[in-house]
Design a protein around this motif. Structure first.
Motif, mmCIF file in Angstrom:
data_model
loop_
_atom_site.group_PDB
_atom_site.id
_atom_site.type_symbol
_atom_site.label_atom_id
_atom_site.label_comp_id
_atom_site.label_asym_id
_atom_site.label_seq_id
_atom_site.Cartn_x
_atom_site.Cartn_y
_atom_site.Cartn_z
ATOM 1 N N SER A 131 -60.387 -6.220 77.020
ATOM 2 C CA SER A 131 -60.840 -4.921 76.525
ATOM 3 C C SER A 131 -61.633 -4.171 77.587
ATOM 4 O O SER A 131 -61.605 -2.942 77.635
ATOM 5 C CB SER A 131 -61.691 -5.092 75.264
ATOM 6 O OG SER A 131 -60.903 -5.623 74.221
ATOM 7 N N ARG A 137 -59.057 -2.455 79.609
ATOM 8 C CA ARG A 137 -58.467 -1.312 78.900
ATOM 9 C C ARG A 137 -59.446 -0.135 78.795
ATOM 10 O O ARG A 137 -59.028 1.024 78.786
ATOM 11 C CB ARG A 137 -58.024 -1.734 77.501
ATOM 12 C CG ARG A 137 -56.848 -2.667 77.506
ATOM 13 C CD ARG A 137 -56.373 -2.974 76.093
ATOM 14 N NE ARG A 137 -55.453 -4.078 76.104
ATOM 15 C CZ ARG A 137 -55.638 -5.220 75.450
ATOM 16 N NH1 ARG A 137 -56.703 -5.386 74.697
ATOM 17 N NH2 ARG A 137 -54.751 -6.189 75.532
ATOM 18 N N SER A 138 -60.735 -0.430 78.672
ATOM 19 C CA SER A 138 -61.714 0.637 78.475
ATOM 20 C C SER A 138 -62.126 1.323 79.786
ATOM 21 O O SER A 138 -62.624 2.446 79.755
ATOM 22 C CB SER A 138 -62.956 0.094 77.772
ATOM 23 O OG SER A 138 -63.638 -0.820 78.603
#
Length: 202
Positions: free
Chosen positions: A121, A124-125
């Motif tokens: 994550s 992705r962020s």
């Protein structure tokens, strides 16, 4: 410090933990060689682990391009999120091998913003955080580990110093955070259970 922290760690980890190798060495006829070799290997492994930890963690929090602050701030406030970006650095990112070698700590900014996110994550962020920083003119620092190590050493030796965040801006942001916090407390939250109880009374 030594009797409470360092001493027990040194004694247990480096000398007591490999102690069974003394008996095994005597049984196998090698004497103390196995024990001494284990102690040497444990010391070398500890030194390398600490060096890796220093490079992976300390260097993306120090440098003449990082800010420090005079006062604390409210958790999860606007100031809190701004500080996570201004006081952290990302290393090179994107490659699975590179990310693995850094233990995904190369996404340090994202880690500070959302400590409980999964490693993938963070990956992705990152583009979203970068775009948001660019939109609002917030510096998003991303450099390789060697550049960051040099900047950290410069701070440690006094060759350079970390920046102070401008005090007037810091006070303004903290005041805004306090106003938002007060507004949240004034706004009465109606719980679903309260709505159900009111509906039952009607």
């Amino acid at each position: 410090f030594f009797s409470i922290v360092a001493g027990p760690y040194l004694l247990i980890h480096f000398f007591l933990f490999p102690l069974p190798l003394l008996a095994l060495g005597e049984y196998m006829g090698t004497g103390h060689e196995m024990y001494i070799s284990a102690v040497k290997n444990l010391f070398i492994a500890d030194l390398l682990t600490n060096a890796h930890g220093f490079v992976a963690i300390v260097t993306n929090h120090a440098g003449d391009d990082m800010y420090r602050f005079r006062d604390g701030c409210r958790p999860y406030s606007g100031s809190f999120y701004l500080r996570q970006v201004l006081a952290s650095v990302d290393f090179w990112t994107g490659s699975d091998i590179n990310d693995f070698m850094h233990g995904y700590l190369n996404y340090q900014i994202e880690h500070h913003l959302w400590p409980s996110l999964s490693m993938l994550s963070y990956k992705r962020s990152q583009p979203l955080v970068k775009a948001l920083c660019e939109k609002h003119g917030v510096p998003y620092v991303q450099e390789n580990v060697f550049t960051r190590t040099k900047k950290t050493i410069d701070i440690m030796t006094g060759a350079s110093s970390m920046r102070w965040f401008p005090e007037d801006y810091e006070k303004k942001f903290l005041a805004k955070d306090a106003v938002r916090e007060a507004a949240k407390k004034e706004k009465k939250t109606v719980l679903l259970s309260d709505k159900c109880m009111d509906a039952a009374k009607e």
